[in-house]
Design a protein around this motif. Structure first.
Motif, PDB file in Angstrom:
ATOM      1  N   VAL A   1       7.595   9.241   1.565  1.00 15.03           N
ATOM      2  CA  VAL A   1       7.643  10.677   1.883  1.00 15.03           C
ATOM      3  C   VAL A   1       8.777  11.015   2.852  1.00 15.03           C
ATOM      4  O   VAL A   1       9.568  11.927   2.588  1.00 15.03           O
ATOM      5  CB  VAL A   1       6.279  11.157   2.408  1.00 15.03           C
ATOM      6  N   PRO A   2       8.912  10.305   3.985  1.00 17.59           N
ATOM      7  CA  PRO A   2      10.017  10.641   4.894  1.00 17.59           C
ATOM      8  C   PRO A   2      11.402  10.476   4.291  1.00 17.59           C
ATOM      9  O   PRO A   2      12.324  11.226   4.623  1.00 17.59           O
ATOM     10  CB  PRO A   2       9.799   9.683   6.072  1.00 17.59           C
ATOM     11  N   ARG A   3      11.576   9.499   3.399  1.00 15.75           N
ATOM     12  CA  ARG A   3      12.901   9.320   2.800  1.00 15.75           C
ATOM     13  C   ARG A   3      13.290  10.557   2.006  1.00 15.75           C
ATOM     14  O   ARG A   3      14.447  10.973   2.010  1.00 15.75           O
ATOM     15  CB  ARG A   3      12.919   8.096   1.875  1.00 15.75           C
ATOM     16  N   LEU A   4      12.337  11.146   1.291  1.00 12.78           N
ATOM     17  CA  LEU A   4      12.628  12.359   0.533  1.00 12.78           C
ATOM     18  C   LEU A   4      13.007  13.496   1.471  1.00 12.78           C
ATOM     19  O   LEU A   4      13.945  14.252   1.217  1.00 12.78           O
ATOM     20  CB  LEU A   4      11.411  12.767  -0.302  1.00 12.78           C
ATOM     21  N   ALA A   5      12.292  13.613   2.582  1.00  9.16           N
ATOM     22  CA  ALA A   5      12.521  14.725   3.503  1.00  9.16           C
ATOM     23  C   ALA A   5      13.799  14.555   4.313  1.00  9.16           C
ATOM     24  O   ALA A   5      14.440  15.549   4.676  1.00  9.16           O
ATOM     25  CB  ALA A   5      11.321  14.867   4.447  1.00  9.16           C
ATOM     26  N   LEU A   6      14.184  13.313   4.583  1.00  9.55           N
ATOM     27  CA  LEU A   6      15.315  13.059   5.473  1.00  9.55           C
ATOM     28  C   LEU A   6      16.586  12.651   4.743  1.00  9.55           C
ATOM     29  O   LEU A   6      17.620  12.440   5.365  1.00  9.55           O
ATOM     30  CB  LEU A   6      14.938  11.986   6.496  1.00  9.55           C
ATOM     31  N   GLY A   7      16.507  12.526   3.417  1.00  8.54           N
ATOM     32  CA  GLY A   7      17.711  12.260   2.643  1.00  8.54           C
ATOM     33  C   GLY A   7      18.143  10.814   2.589  1.00  8.54           C
ATOM     34  O   GLY A   7      19.323  10.526   2.343  1.00  8.54           O
ATOM     35  N   ASP A   8      17.202   9.888   2.783  1.00  5.39           N
ATOM     36  CA  ASP A   8      17.525   8.463   2.734  1.00  5.39           C
ATOM     37  C   ASP A   8      17.205   7.891   1.358  1.00  5.39           C
ATOM     38  O   ASP A   8      16.479   8.501   0.574  1.00  5.39           O
ATOM     39  CB  ASP A   8      16.707   7.697   3.782  1.00  5.39           C
ATOM     40  N   ALA A   9      17.690   6.684   1.124  1.00  7.79           N
ATOM     41  CA  ALA A   9      17.368   5.980  -0.110  1.00  7.79           C
ATOM     42  C   ALA A   9      16.245   4.986   0.141  1.00  7.79           C
ATOM     43  O   ALA A   9      16.199   4.328   1.185  1.00  7.79           O
ATOM     44  CB  ALA A   9      18.593   5.247  -0.648  1.00  7.79           C
ATOM     45  N   ALA A  10      15.341   4.864  -0.831  1.00  2.27           N
ATOM     46  CA  ALA A  10      14.296   3.853  -0.806  1.00  2.27           C
ATOM     47  C   ALA A  10      14.627   2.825  -1.875  1.00  2.27           C
ATOM     48  O   ALA A  10      14.640   3.137  -3.070  1.00  2.27           O
ATOM     49  CB  ALA A  10      12.933   4.481  -1.075  1.00  2.27           C
ATOM     50  N   VAL A  11      14.906   1.602  -1.454  1.00  3.00           N
ATOM     51  CA  VAL A  11      15.252   0.515  -2.360  1.00  3.00           C
ATOM     52  C   VAL A  11      14.001  -0.336  -2.548  1.00  3.00           C
ATOM     53  O   VAL A  11      13.542  -0.998  -1.622  1.00  3.00           O
ATOM     54  CB  VAL A  11      16.410  -0.334  -1.805  1.00  3.00           C
ATOM     55  N   MET A  12      13.453  -0.318  -3.758  1.00  5.47           N
ATOM     56  CA  MET A  12      12.144  -0.897  -4.004  1.00  5.47           C
ATOM     57  C   MET A  12      12.239  -2.312  -4.572  1.00  5.47           C
ATOM     58  O   MET A  12      12.974  -2.567  -5.520  1.00  5.47           O
ATOM     59  CB  MET A  12      11.371   0.006  -4.984  1.00  5.47           C
ATOM     60  N   TRP A  13      11.471  -3.221  -3.952  1.00  7.14           N
ATOM     61  CA  TRP A  13      11.288  -4.545  -4.520  1.00  7.14           C
ATOM     62  C   TRP A  13      10.062  -4.485  -5.415  1.00  7.14           C
ATOM     63  O   TRP A  13       8.986  -4.094  -4.974  1.00  7.14           O
ATOM     64  CB  TRP A  13      11.096  -5.600  -3.429  1.00  7.14           C
ATOM     65  N   GLU A  14      10.204  -4.892  -6.680  1.00  7.09           N
ATOM     66  CA  GLU A  14       9.101  -4.850  -7.622  1.00  7.09           C
ATOM     67  C   GLU A  14       8.568  -6.251  -7.868  1.00  7.09           C
ATOM     68  O   GLU A  14       9.323  -7.212  -7.938  1.00  7.09           O
ATOM     69  CB  GLU A  14       9.561  -4.233  -8.950  1.00  7.09           C
ATOM     70  N   GLY A  15       7.253  -6.358  -8.020  1.00 13.09           N
ATOM     71  CA  GLY A  15       6.636  -7.645  -8.301  1.00 13.09           C
ATOM     72  C   GLY A  15       6.266  -8.399  -7.047  1.00 13.09           C
ATOM     73  O   GLY A  15       6.360  -7.893  -5.925  1.00 13.09           O
ATOM     74  N   ARG A  16       5.813  -9.621  -7.249  1.00 13.54           N
ATOM     75  CA  ARG A  16       5.385 -10.476  -6.142  1.00 13.54           C
ATOM     76  C   ARG A  16       6.549 -10.730  -5.181  1.00 13.54           C
ATOM     77  O   ARG A  16       7.687 -10.938  -5.594  1.00 13.54           O
ATOM     78  CB  ARG A  16       4.856 -11.798  -6.693  1.00 13.54           C
ATOM     79  N   PHE A  17       6.239 -10.701  -3.887  1.00  9.25           N
ATOM     80  CA  PHE A  17       7.267 -10.878  -2.876  1.00  9.25           C
ATOM     81  C   PHE A  17       7.938 -12.239  -3.019  1.00  9.25           C
ATOM     82  O   PHE A  17       7.281 -13.275  -3.087  1.00  9.25           O
ATOM     83  CB  PHE A  17       6.665 -10.739  -1.476  1.00  9.25           C
ATOM     84  N   ASP A  18       9.237 -12.230  -3.070  1.00 12.21           N
ATOM     85  CA  ASP A  18      10.049 -13.442  -3.151  1.00 12.21           C
ATOM     86  C   ASP A  18      11.206 -13.274  -2.183  1.00 12.21           C
ATOM     87  O   ASP A  18      12.091 -12.430  -2.389  1.00 12.21           O
ATOM     88  CB  ASP A  18      10.575 -13.657  -4.577  1.00 12.21           C
ATOM     89  N   VAL A  19      11.202 -14.039  -1.114  1.00 15.90           N
ATOM     90  CA  VAL A  19      12.153 -13.793  -0.040  1.00 15.90           C
ATOM     91  C   VAL A  19      13.592 -14.032  -0.478  1.00 15.90           C
ATOM     92  O   VAL A  19      14.517 -13.330  -0.024  1.00 15.90           O
ATOM     93  CB  VAL A  19      11.793 -14.636   1.203  1.00 15.90           C
ATOM     94  N   ASP A  20      13.823 -14.995  -1.370  1.00 17.07           N
ATOM     95  CA  ASP A  20      15.181 -15.228  -1.848  1.00 17.07           C
ATOM     96  C   ASP A  20      15.678 -14.000  -2.615  1.00 17.07           C
ATOM     97  O   ASP A  20      16.799 -13.517  -2.400  1.00 17.07           O
ATOM     98  CB  ASP A  20      15.228 -16.469  -2.731  1.00 17.07           C
ATOM     99  N   GLY A  21      14.836 -13.477  -3.508  1.00 14.38           N
ATOM    100  CA  GLY A  21      15.214 -12.286  -4.252  1.00 14.38           C
ATOM    101  C   GLY A  21      15.366 -11.065  -3.367  1.00 14.38           C
ATOM    102  O   GLY A  21      16.262 -10.234  -3.574  1.00 14.38           O
TER     103      GLY A  21
END
Length: 535
Positions: free
Chosen positions: A211-231
């Motif tokens: 929600v704040p990213r939409l209001a403040l003009g930032d980008a949200a970069v989404m990691w999809e799937g199970r967390f993988d620190v290398d990825g």
């Protein structure tokens, strides 16, 4: 002010990136158009309007966020369901909230009852893009229908004890959370790109990032799937991510990667801020982060909050953590904090700065209470639980135990986790932090167990670090060493007398908190899991 108005205003940001996921990019103007097109179909096909609940049961993805804003445009209520739930938990949440529609992905649609009293219309969230195309040619859906006190979201408590409760956040709560983040931007107007790597069914990802990213003009970069620190580190490098709010488990895996492959630190050069959320990080972890992550040397932060508070109750800057690594900072603007005793009597009334603290007045360990515009309005259809959570003046009891030290809050433990041994209070977080500072320990959970004489005795579950396994007789030797180590650093009544050595990481829920019941279950190598009792 409501979420629909935020959506309308965001269209003016044009082709700047709002969402990035799986190589796909959605600009602010496109997100606005997608949300309204989907809202048109939801209103036409399912009759969704103001106050109607729409449940989302799916993994993170752009369709999830499109659905969120579409429901907001209609004045509906998003029921953010835990995508890791089993069928009985899903059924309980549906029975509680009675949504008009469930948007679910393929993996989870089978968890939704399709017949009987619990049946509810189910739509494949994979069809969102097709629905957007279907509604694109029609007149824009009506927005700005919700009042500021209308429910906007229903999220759920972790449910580690008892059945999950639905936490209701009105529109004003989310707007207040946006305003909380708007303040620091005055001093740092540079473009920001935030990593979204936690589940959207929690306030960290939804209320404090999406929600704040939409209001403040930032980008949200989404990691999809199970967390993988290398990825994830490759994603940070490829998308020039500037800010990351990480649970301690993520931070720990990051440290393991950097220590095993130091060259990967170059992937983090774009990071300007690293915030630790959901659970306290040990002093040792903070020191390791500063040593290995460039951003942590000047941009390390920590916050303390709950699902019920939407945004952080307190926030600690790098200066705060350098002065007191055990703290979670001071109250955020518009949030008031008190420390009260078991009878509800105020012990500490929110010191704002160390030089204004009256030591005689501001002394005492007790339950943390909070009040501010960010708080939930209550638990969905649970007046009894809501009444127990709030006092007559709108103060929320957090259930956590803490104290103010030099104007900064320290959180000792959940009130329900407090160990009382022979009339003396033992705070599990304090003991666990000492155990985890031992070089042979990776993780530790401290809990109480019934004792016929003392009332409770202190117990610990430990996960050895690296190759230090509890198997082949190493368990007793390790725990004896740990007992001596803790005895040198804490009062005798705080030293664990029962130890369980695990050969697998501590089980945690989606918030990164240890699931105590599961941590105590035997499993893996029997020798590693054998309990060792020390008197």
């Amino acid at each position: 002010m409501n979420l629909a108005r935020l959506l309308e205003e965001s269209a003016g940001r044009g082709d700047a990136e709002y969402l990035v996921a799986g190589g796909r990019r959605v600009a602010f103007r496109e997100n606005h158009a997608r949300a309204h097109a989907l809202a048109t179909v939801l209103r036409r096909e399912y009759g969704i309007g103001r106050g109607d609940r729409v449940a989302i049961l799916a993994a993170n993805g752009i369709p999830w966020i499109t659905a969120f804003w579409a429901v907001a445009a209609l004045g509906g209520v998003v029921v953010a369901m835990n995508s890791r739930w089993a069928a009985p938990e899903v059924e309980h949440a549906l029975d509680l909230t009675e949504p008009a529609l469930v948007l679910a992905d393929e993996r989870r649609r089978g968890l939704v009852p399709r017949t009987g009293d619990g049946a509810v219309p189910v739509c494949a969230i994979e069809s969102v893009d097709a629905m957007v195309a279907d509604g694109a040619g029609e007149a824009a859906s009506g927005g700005m229908r919700a009042h500021s006190d209308d429910p906007a979201t229903i999220l759920f408590t972790s449910g580690t004890t008892g059945r999950a409760k639905g936490v209701v956040h009105p529109h004003r709560s989310l707007i207040a959370t946006v305003d909380h983040q708007r303040g620091p931007r005055v001093d740092d107007p540079a473009p920001r790109r935030y990593l979204l790597a936690t589940p959207l069914f929690h306030v960290a990802a939804l209320h404090n990032l999406t929600v704040p990213r939409l209001a403040l003009g930032d980008a949200a970069v989404m990691w999809e799937g199970r967390f993988d620190v290398d990825g994830v580190t490759r994603l940070i490098e490829g998308e020039s991510v500037t800010h990351w709010s990480a649970v301690p488990t993520m931070a720990s895996r990051l440290l393991d990667l950097l220590e095993s492959r130091p060259v990967t630190a170059r992937r983090l050069q774009s990071l300007r801020g690293l915030s630790l959320i959901t659970a306290p990080a040990s002093t040792a972890m903070q020191d390791r982060l500063r040593a290995l992550v460039p951003a942590a040397r000047t941009g390390l932060a920590a916050t303390y909050g709950l699902t019920e508070t939407a945004c952080p109750v307190t926030a600690a800057t790098e200066a705060d953590l350098a002065a007191d690594p055990l703290c979670v900072g001071s109250p955020v603007p518009q949030m008031e904090v008190q420390i009260r005793d078991g009878a509800g009597v105020v012990l500490v009334a929110e010191p704002r700065a160390a030089d204004t603290v009256d030591e005689e007045r501001h002394a005492g360990v007790g339950e943390i209470w909070a009040r501010g515009p960010h708080l939930m309005s209550g638990y969905w259809r649970d007046d009894e639980a809501t009444g127990a959570a709030f006092d007559a003046d709108g103060w929320l009891r957090t259930g956590d135990v803490g104290e103010f030290v030099d104007g900064r809050l320290r959180v000792h433990s959940r009130r329900t986790d407090l160990i009382i041994r022979g009339g003396e209070n033992v705070y599990p977080a304090e003991v666990a932090a000492v155990v985890e500072s031992h070089p042979a320990v990776d993780e530790c959970m401290v809990h109480g167990a019934a004792h016929p004489d003392w009332g409770q005795e202190v117990c610990a579950v430990v996960v050895p670090a690296g190759d230090d396994s509890g198997a082949d007789g190493a368990g007793p030797a390790l725990t004896a060493d740990l007992a001596r180590y803790v005895s040198d650093r804490l009062a005798a009544y705080k030293v664990p007398v029962r130890w369980l050595v695990r050969d697998a990481p501590l089980p945690r829920n989606a918030s990164g908190k240890v699931v105590r019941a599961a941590a105590l279950q035997r499993g893996g190598d029997p020798a590693a899991d054998a309990p060792h009792h020390l008197e």
